[in-house]
Design a protein around this motif. Sequence first.
Motif, PDB file in Angstrom:
ATOM      1  N   CYS A 262      11.775  -0.152  -1.869  1.00 26.28           N
ATOM      2  CA  CYS A 262      10.845  -1.200  -1.452  1.00 26.28           C
ATOM      3  C   CYS A 262      10.894  -2.371  -2.429  1.00 26.28           C
ATOM      4  CB  CYS A 262       9.448  -0.589  -1.425  1.00 26.28           C
ATOM      5  SG  CYS A 262       8.153  -1.757  -1.095  1.00 26.28           S
ATOM      6  N   CYS A 280       0.956  -2.892  -5.034  1.00 31.08           N
ATOM      7  CA  CYS A 280       1.140  -2.464  -3.649  1.00 31.08           C
ATOM      8  C   CYS A 280      -0.249  -2.131  -3.120  1.00 31.08           C
ATOM      9  CB  CYS A 280       2.038  -1.224  -3.589  1.00 31.08           C
ATOM     10  SG  CYS A 280       1.748  -0.230  -2.103  1.00 31.08           S
ATOM     11  N   ILE A 310       7.145   2.521  -6.805  1.00 31.57           N
ATOM     12  CA  ILE A 310       7.570   1.645  -5.706  1.00 31.57           C
ATOM     13  C   ILE A 310       9.069   1.797  -5.457  1.00 31.57           C
ATOM     14  CG2 ILE A 310       7.918  -0.793  -5.087  1.00 31.57           C
ATOM     15  CD1 ILE A 310       5.174  -1.349  -6.453  1.00 31.57           C
ATOM     16  N   CYS A 313       9.528   4.797  -3.333  1.00 34.33           N
ATOM     17  CA  CYS A 313       8.602   5.014  -2.214  1.00 34.33           C
ATOM     18  C   CYS A 313       9.355   4.935  -0.878  1.00 34.33           C
ATOM     19  CB  CYS A 313       7.481   3.977  -2.245  1.00 34.33           C
ATOM     20  SG  CYS A 313       6.224   4.308  -0.989  1.00 34.33           S
ATOM     21  N   CYS A 317       4.665   2.194   5.744  1.00 33.74           N
ATOM     22  CA  CYS A 317       3.431   1.406   5.723  1.00 33.74           C
ATOM     23  C   CYS A 317       3.623   0.109   6.513  1.00 33.74           C
ATOM     24  CB  CYS A 317       3.041   1.094   4.284  1.00 33.74           C
ATOM     25  SG  CYS A 317       4.190  -0.025   3.502  1.00 33.74           S
ATOM     26  N   PHE A 319       3.818  -2.877   5.421  1.00 32.13           N
ATOM     27  CA  PHE A 319       4.829  -3.722   4.776  1.00 32.13           C
ATOM     28  C   PHE A 319       6.231  -3.287   5.201  1.00 32.13           C
ATOM     29  CE2 PHE A 319       7.456  -4.713   0.957  1.00 32.13           C
ATOM     30  CZ  PHE A 319       7.343  -6.093   1.011  1.00 32.13           C
ATOM     31  N   THR A 320       6.424  -1.978   5.277  1.00 30.39           N
ATOM     32  CA  THR A 320       7.721  -1.450   5.704  1.00 30.39           C
ATOM     33  C   THR A 320       8.113  -2.003   7.068  1.00 30.39           C
ATOM     34  OG1 THR A 320       7.154   0.645   4.652  1.00 30.39           O
ATOM     35  CG2 THR A 320       9.004   0.661   6.166  1.00 30.39           C
ATOM     36  N   ARG A 324       9.696  -5.880   5.684  1.00 29.65           N
ATOM     37  CA  ARG A 324      10.864  -5.385   4.966  1.00 29.65           C
ATOM     38  C   ARG A 324      12.053  -5.218   5.874  1.00 29.65           C
ATOM     39  NH1 ARG A 324       9.256  -0.035   2.315  1.00 29.65           N
ATOM     40  NH2 ARG A 324      11.441   0.073   1.828  1.00 29.65           N
TER      41      ARG A 324
END
Length: 344
Positions: A262, A280, A310, A313, A317, A319-320, A324
């Motif tokens: 990440c 995060c 992180i 990780c 989530c 953010f993923t 991302r």
Amino acid sequence: MSSRKGEGNPSVRVPCSFDLGVNTGCNSRCRYCSFWRQDHQDLAFELIRKFFRGIVALGGRGPTVNVVGGEPTMRDDLPLILAEGTGLGLNMVVTSNGYRLAENAYARQVVGAGISQVVLSLDGFEQTNDELRREGGYRLVRAALATIRDLAPGVNLGLLSVVSGRNISELPDFIEEMLEGGVVDNITLQALTNDLGSTPDTPWYLSNPLWPSNLDEVEEKLEAIARMSEISGGKLRTSPGQIRFWKHYFREPARVLQVRPCSIGDTFLGCNPQGNIVLCPFLPPVGSLVSDNVLDCFYSAAADQRRAEIAVCRSACNFTVNCRYELLSGAASFRGEKREHQSV
Ligand code: SF4
Ligand code: SF4
């Protein structure tokens, strides 16, 4: 020589994007979010001032502070908060559900604070939006958009829309109307994810009534939206690649459970409404503004530990899924090739 751990270490990059959660609670009732169930609590103005000064002390060029909540416009002193940031040279962005910005006097104070951008939320045309967010919300947001446009034509007006099974069928038409009609300057899309107030990595989508069931329609509409993005000249801010990635996400959500490292630690630093500093939003804080300053938090042993967490990780989530794409879409795997950390 610095006494702070990690300061001067070239592998520790100063973020360019900062989130400031100024309160908890919300005056909306969105079906995919539980923030409105929280009690209302404001972050103390003194801690906000400390956060801004810490960002300036961290350095970096043109830092942008995204002011969020809960719902930030529930604070009467939001214009003062924004003016404090712009006075220190920070690029201030307000992300809001927009309801209170339909009030001319309040909107005038907010845009008068010198902000650069306002991002409001609509998920579709009136019936769809109000079913997803709040009765009467669509009209309030349209009024807010018109008011801000009128008061401050130079402020960038953005829209945020959450893609779900409830709005996918009308989303291409909705985006076209908002952009072609010049209602907003740009639109950012986010795919439906787990509630931000819940824990990622549960198969929440299995029981979520907003998760799309007609996957052929999802593919068709997302492809149409991706093509719109290609010719929008950046007005549709979500990249065509990310939109096409969501075709796979909605079809096989479990496949994003394990991905490559990440990048959030390189780009993001947040202060939540309790005054905690986070690298995060889903991991424990690295310090608190009640007792520490931003620099001490950022270069602390706890921050080093968080960066290590992180780096490994593999969470699915928000953010993923929504920020991302480039990492995920090394998505050779989604074209049928084998991937390094394949989960299914
Ligand atoms: S998504 Fe935003 S507007 Fe909706 S309830 Fe959550 S915080 Fe409020
Ligand atoms: S993938 Fe990144 S943003 Fe998501 S929980 Fe893990 S470290 Fe946080």
